[in-house]
Design an enzyme around this catalytic site. Sequence first.
Site, mmCIF file in Angstrom:
data_model
loop_
_atom_site.group_PDB
_atom_site.id
_atom_site.type_symbol
_atom_site.label_atom_id
_atom_site.label_comp_id
_atom_site.label_asym_id
_atom_site.label_seq_id
_atom_site.Cartn_x
_atom_site.Cartn_y
_atom_site.Cartn_z
ATOM 1 C CB SER A 1 -1.810 7.135 5.091
ATOM 2 O OG SER A 1 -0.758 7.743 4.344
ATOM 3 C CG LEU B 1 7.657 26.471 1.486
ATOM 4 C CD1 LEU B 1 8.031 27.942 1.314
ATOM 5 C CD2 LEU B 1 8.152 25.941 2.831
ATOM 6 C CG ASN C 1 1.517 10.971 3.280
ATOM 7 O OD1 ASN C 1 1.757 12.163 3.062
ATOM 8 N ND2 ASN C 1 0.352 10.420 2.969
ATOM 9 N NE ARG D 1 13.951 11.599 -4.765
ATOM 10 C CZ ARG D 1 13.322 10.498 -4.350
ATOM 11 N NH1 ARG D 1 14.017 9.468 -3.862
ATOM 12 N NH2 ARG D 1 12.001 10.410 -4.406
ATOM 13 C CE LYS E 1 4.781 5.266 -8.078
ATOM 14 N NZ LYS E 1 5.105 6.648 -7.748
ATOM 15 C CD GLU F 1 -7.417 1.429 2.664
ATOM 16 O OE1 GLU F 1 -7.559 0.354 3.259
ATOM 17 O OE2 GLU F 1 -7.066 2.476 3.235
ATOM 18 C CG ASP G 1 -4.869 5.341 2.620
ATOM 19 O OD1 ASP G 1 -3.635 5.414 2.584
ATOM 20 O OD2 ASP G 1 -5.568 5.285 1.595
ATOM 21 N N GLY H 1 -14.116 -15.402 16.161
ATOM 22 C CA GLY H 1 -13.761 -15.525 17.568
ATOM 23 C C GLY H 1 -14.327 -16.793 18.175
ATOM 24 N N GLY H 2 -14.354 -16.843 19.500
ATOM 25 C CA GLY H 2 -14.812 -18.041 20.197
ATOM 26 C C GLY H 2 -16.312 -18.244 20.145
ATOM 27 C CD GLN H 3 -18.855 -17.329 22.932
ATOM 28 O OE1 GLN H 3 -19.756 -18.112 22.669
ATOM 29 N NE2 GLN H 3 -18.001 -17.531 23.934
#
Length: 410
Positions: free
Chosen positions: A19, A72, A96, A104, A136, A139, A168, A243-245
């Site tokens: 994500s 890092l 994320n 923390r 947790k 997807e 995601d 949808g409409g069609q």
Amino acid sequence: MTAMALEGVRVLDMTHVQSGPSATQLLAWLGADVVKVEAPGGDITRRQLRDLPDVDSLYFTMLNCNKRSLTLNTKTERGKEILTELIRRSDVLVENFGPGAVDRMGFTWERIREINSRIVYASIKGFGEGPYTGFKAYEVVAQAMGGSMATTGVADGPPMATGAQIGDSGTGVHAVAGILAALLQREHTGRGQRVNVAMQHAVLNLCRVKLRDQQRLAHGPLPEYPNDDFGDEVPRSGNASGGGQPGWAVRCAPGGPNDYVYVIVQPVGWQPLSELIGRPELAGDPEWATPQARLPKLAKMFQLIEEWTITLPKWQVLELLNAHNIPCGPILSTREIIEDASLAANDMIVTVEHPERGAYTTVGNPLKLSDSPTHITPSPLLGQHNEEIYIGELGLGDEELRLLKTSGVI
């Protein structure tokens, strides 16, 4: 040469899996300098679903193009000092991690804002504040809780996940919209701000038409749905257009798993369609001539169409339908998509040369800007840009860089 749209924007990418990396990759494709900060062991997806031993997986390489990689260990004191300096030099921070993880580390929003009042700090989480916050997030969990699964599948079958990664990558696109809006607002206020996007919320946004239909149910059954029975919830309606069609996927010859064409039946298309399927009399039959007459018989209507399409290959069906301006599209398999010349010509299927993997295929940038064309470069090797950034940009010495490595900081 014209500058890229986001040239000069530095993005500190503290994301992993899909994500977050999908969002930062879009920012990189728009020209931002995206620095992916990884623990010394690297993003877990470098090793997940590998097809080649000891080489970054396609999972990783297809989500991290056009970025630089920095290792890092932010759990160390020196690591925290370096992260502070990186935040000071960045325009955007994206993460994320699980809820509260960055706090923390010692980097609350208040602290981040003290370090750099102009930074846009974007977080992607599974859920908003409330009873689901600690769940947790995956997807299909997001699909389940955002309205997608309950409305996907056939009427008498179980709820189904969609193959599109709406939880995601769908959330990643929403995050990009929020980040760009915050950067634009910063032009007027001089201040950065917090951007929060939840996967459940993004999926829900993509399922709004089903909430539309949930409210319409209060006034009776939904005639454009092919379902026979309606309760008090929007039913699963298979391949209905929603949808409409009315639309449906009809089988074609020779009957393979993706030998289908999706057909939409507009009012204006019924007469030529009835001729194509060898039933020209239906165009004037009061039982079939109007949309209102056809709605109660959608299953039968598409059965009649399929009795014609099953005798022809899907590309021939497509040619005949398009000749009469009947909305349609072939069901393209993943193999057909990866080999589609038009998608390659539109830079949506792109071949990238990776230093260890060699050539691989990835998805291109769907955001086409006339003054900011995208050139896709391979995902970085783990820590590939450590020296470039730590020495060339942060001004650390060669000896300190060596010590940082031996002490596990990078």
